[in-house]
Design a protein around this motif. Sequence first.
Motif, PDB file in Angstrom:
ATOM      1  N   VAL A 137       0.827  -1.207   0.000  1.00  0.00           N
ATOM      2  CA  VAL A 137       0.000   0.000   0.000  1.00  0.00           C
ATOM      3  C   VAL A 137       0.870   1.270   0.000  1.00  0.00           C
ATOM      4  N   THR A 138       1.984   1.274   0.724  1.00  0.00           N
ATOM      5  CA  THR A 138       2.849   2.459   0.720  1.00  0.00           C
ATOM      6  C   THR A 138       3.630   2.551  -0.588  1.00  0.00           C
ATOM      7  N   ARG A 139       4.044   1.422  -1.113  1.00  0.00           N
ATOM      8  CA  ARG A 139       4.782   1.413  -2.380  1.00  0.00           C
ATOM      9  C   ARG A 139       3.911   1.935  -3.519  1.00  0.00           C
ATOM     10  N   SER A 140       2.674   1.467  -3.574  1.00  0.00           N
ATOM     11  CA  SER A 140       1.777   1.931  -4.647  1.00  0.00           C
ATOM     12  C   SER A 140       1.433   3.408  -4.464  1.00  0.00           C
ATOM     13  N   ALA A 141       1.344   3.862  -3.229  1.00  0.00           N
ATOM     14  CA  ALA A 141       1.076   5.285  -2.994  1.00  0.00           C
ATOM     15  C   ALA A 141       2.241   6.140  -3.497  1.00  0.00           C
ATOM     16  N   PHE A 142       3.472   5.700  -3.272  1.00  0.00           N
ATOM     17  CA  PHE A 142       4.622   6.438  -3.800  1.00  0.00           C
ATOM     18  C   PHE A 142       4.607   6.454  -5.327  1.00  0.00           C
ATOM     19  N   ARG A 143       4.299   5.321  -5.946  1.00  0.00           N
ATOM     20  CA  ARG A 143       4.223   5.279  -7.413  1.00  0.00           C
ATOM     21  C   ARG A 143       3.168   6.270  -7.910  1.00  0.00           C
ATOM     22  N   ARG A 144       2.047   6.307  -7.219  1.00  0.00           N
ATOM     23  CA  ARG A 144       0.951   7.211  -7.588  1.00  0.00           C
ATOM     24  C   ARG A 144       1.375   8.682  -7.449  1.00  0.00           C
ATOM     25  N   VAL A 145       2.143   8.991  -6.412  1.00  0.00           N
ATOM     26  CA  VAL A 145       2.653  10.359  -6.237  1.00  0.00           C
ATOM     27  C   VAL A 145       3.409  10.789  -7.490  1.00  0.00           C
ATOM     28  N   ALA A 146       4.296   9.925  -7.960  1.00  0.00           N
ATOM     29  CA  ALA A 146       5.102  10.261  -9.147  1.00  0.00           C
ATOM     30  C   ALA A 146       4.222  10.389 -10.386  1.00  0.00           C
ATOM     31  N   THR A 147       3.375   9.416 -10.611  1.00  0.00           N
ATOM     32  CA  THR A 147       2.570   9.450 -11.843  1.00  0.00           C
ATOM     33  C   THR A 147       1.557  10.580 -11.828  1.00  0.00           C
ATOM     34  N   ASP A 148       1.031  10.933 -10.656  1.00  0.00           N
ATOM     35  CA  ASP A 148       0.064  12.039 -10.571  1.00  0.00           C
ATOM     36  C   ASP A 148       0.659  13.377 -10.996  1.00  0.00           C
ATOM     37  N   VAL A 149       1.971  13.529 -10.849  1.00  0.00           N
ATOM     38  CA  VAL A 149       2.615  14.783 -11.262  1.00  0.00           C
ATOM     39  C   VAL A 149       3.414  14.605 -12.557  1.00  0.00           C
ATOM     40  N   GLY A 150       3.202  13.478 -13.213  1.00  0.00           N
ATOM     41  CA  GLY A 150       3.824  13.249 -14.516  1.00  0.00           C
ATOM     42  C   GLY A 150       5.311  12.956 -14.468  1.00  0.00           C
ATOM     43  N   LYS A 151       5.759  12.360 -13.394  1.00  0.00           N
ATOM     44  CA  LYS A 151       7.186  12.033 -13.249  1.00  0.00           C
ATOM     45  C   LYS A 151       7.370  10.524 -13.191  1.00  0.00           C
ATOM     46  N   GLY A 152       8.588  10.090 -13.508  1.00  0.00           N
ATOM     47  CA  GLY A 152       8.917   8.682 -13.426  1.00  0.00           C
ATOM     48  C   GLY A 152       9.346   8.300 -12.023  1.00  0.00           C
ATOM     49  N   PHE A 153       9.512   7.018 -11.820  1.00  0.00           N
ATOM     50  CA  PHE A 153       9.962   6.524 -10.519  1.00  0.00           C
ATOM     51  C   PHE A 153      10.772   5.251 -10.724  1.00  0.00           C
ATOM     52  N   VAL A 154      11.624   4.973  -9.754  1.00  0.00           N
ATOM     53  CA  VAL A 154      12.317   3.692  -9.660  1.00  0.00           C
ATOM     54  C   VAL A 154      12.149   3.198  -8.232  1.00  0.00           C
ATOM     55  N   GLU A 155      12.046   1.879  -8.103  1.00  0.00           N
ATOM     56  CA  GLU A 155      11.909   1.263  -6.788  1.00  0.00           C
ATOM     57  C   GLU A 155      13.164   0.444  -6.502  1.00  0.00           C
ATOM     58  N   ILE A 156      13.744   0.690  -5.324  1.00  0.00           N
ATOM     59  CA  ILE A 156      15.008   0.053  -4.968  1.00  0.00           C
ATOM     60  C   ILE A 156      14.898  -0.509  -3.559  1.00  0.00           C
ATOM     61  N   GLU A 157      15.204  -1.788  -3.439  1.00  0.00           N
ATOM     62  CA  GLU A 157      15.228  -2.414  -2.124  1.00  0.00           C
ATOM     63  C   GLU A 157      16.678  -2.603  -1.698  1.00  0.00           C
ATOM     64  N   ILE A 158      16.956  -2.214  -0.462  1.00  0.00           N
ATOM     65  CA  ILE A 158      18.278  -2.413   0.119  1.00  0.00           C
ATOM     66  C   ILE A 158      18.163  -3.552   1.131  1.00  0.00           C
ATOM     67  N   ILE A 159      19.023  -4.547   0.970  1.00  0.00           N
ATOM     68  CA  ILE A 159      19.070  -5.661   1.915  1.00  0.00           C
ATOM     69  C   ILE A 159      20.483  -5.778   2.472  1.00  0.00           C
ATOM     70  N   CYS A 160      20.606  -6.495   3.564  1.00  0.00           N
ATOM     71  CA  CYS A 160      21.911  -6.896   4.088  1.00  0.00           C
ATOM     72  C   CYS A 160      21.822  -8.398   4.289  1.00  0.00           C
ATOM     73  N   SER A 161      22.488  -9.145   3.439  1.00  0.00           N
ATOM     74  CA  SER A 161      22.339 -10.603   3.419  1.00  0.00           C
ATOM     75  C   SER A 161      23.062 -11.318   4.562  1.00  0.00           C
ATOM     76  N   ASP A 162      23.934 -10.637   5.268  1.00  0.00           N
ATOM     77  CA  ASP A 162      24.659 -11.250   6.367  1.00  0.00           C
ATOM     78  C   ASP A 162      24.014 -10.840   7.692  1.00  0.00           C
ATOM     79  N   ALA A 163      23.406 -11.804   8.379  1.00  0.00           N
ATOM     80  CA  ALA A 163      22.656 -11.509   9.601  1.00  0.00           C
ATOM     81  C   ALA A 163      23.526 -10.875  10.689  1.00  0.00           C
ATOM     82  N   ALA A 164      24.751 -11.331  10.851  1.00  0.00           N
ATOM     83  CA  ALA A 164      25.618 -10.772  11.896  1.00  0.00           C
ATOM     84  C   ALA A 164      25.941  -9.306  11.610  1.00  0.00           C
ATOM     85  N   THR A 165      26.224  -8.995  10.357  1.00  0.00           N
ATOM     86  CA  THR A 165      26.497  -7.599   9.975  1.00  0.00           C
ATOM     87  C   THR A 165      25.253  -6.749  10.148  1.00  0.00           C
TER      88      THR A 165
END
Length: 169
Positions: free
Chosen positions: A81-109
């Motif tokens: 729901v938050t991701r789609s709302a952000f996409r809608r923010v961009a499209t409502d003003v005629g701008k593009g968007f990119v979605e990027i997920e940041i992960i940390c694959s090492d649990a100890a780190t």
Amino acid sequence: MLIILGGLPGSGKSTIAHSLARKTGACYLRLDTVEQAIRAARPPESNDVGPEGYMALYALASDNLQLGQNVIVDSVNAIEVTRSAFRRVATDVGKGFVEIEIICSDAATHRQRAATRMPVSDGHRLPTWEEIQTRRFERWSPDLRLDSYVLSVEESVSEIINLLNARKE
């Protein structure tokens, strides 16, 4: 362009977002900062922000996109729901968007980073490692998924800039 970041607390989102903003001059908006400002304006007993932080972030992102700024939004962004709302923010003003997920694959780190994070301001409560591990995070198919355990901050920023440049063409 709206750059929509997401990922668990302590994954490296804010560190990467800060570096990206400095390198590109994009407007940087962080949900933790908005939510802490809302909390600071309320009586201490009403600590739950609810959706107000995201609603404020959508409005700020829209305003800055309309001014022609590239905007980076930094939030856990754990649900569709938050991701789609952000996409809608961009499209409502005629701008593009990119979605990027940041992960940390090492649990100890990831655990170490979570334990040593700095709060936005005094009184801002950071989630515990147990809360991070049990947090609901809905499956996502972002444009780019970066592993901050494998990639340096500079390499991650470079990957994002490459994606942004490819979207311009």
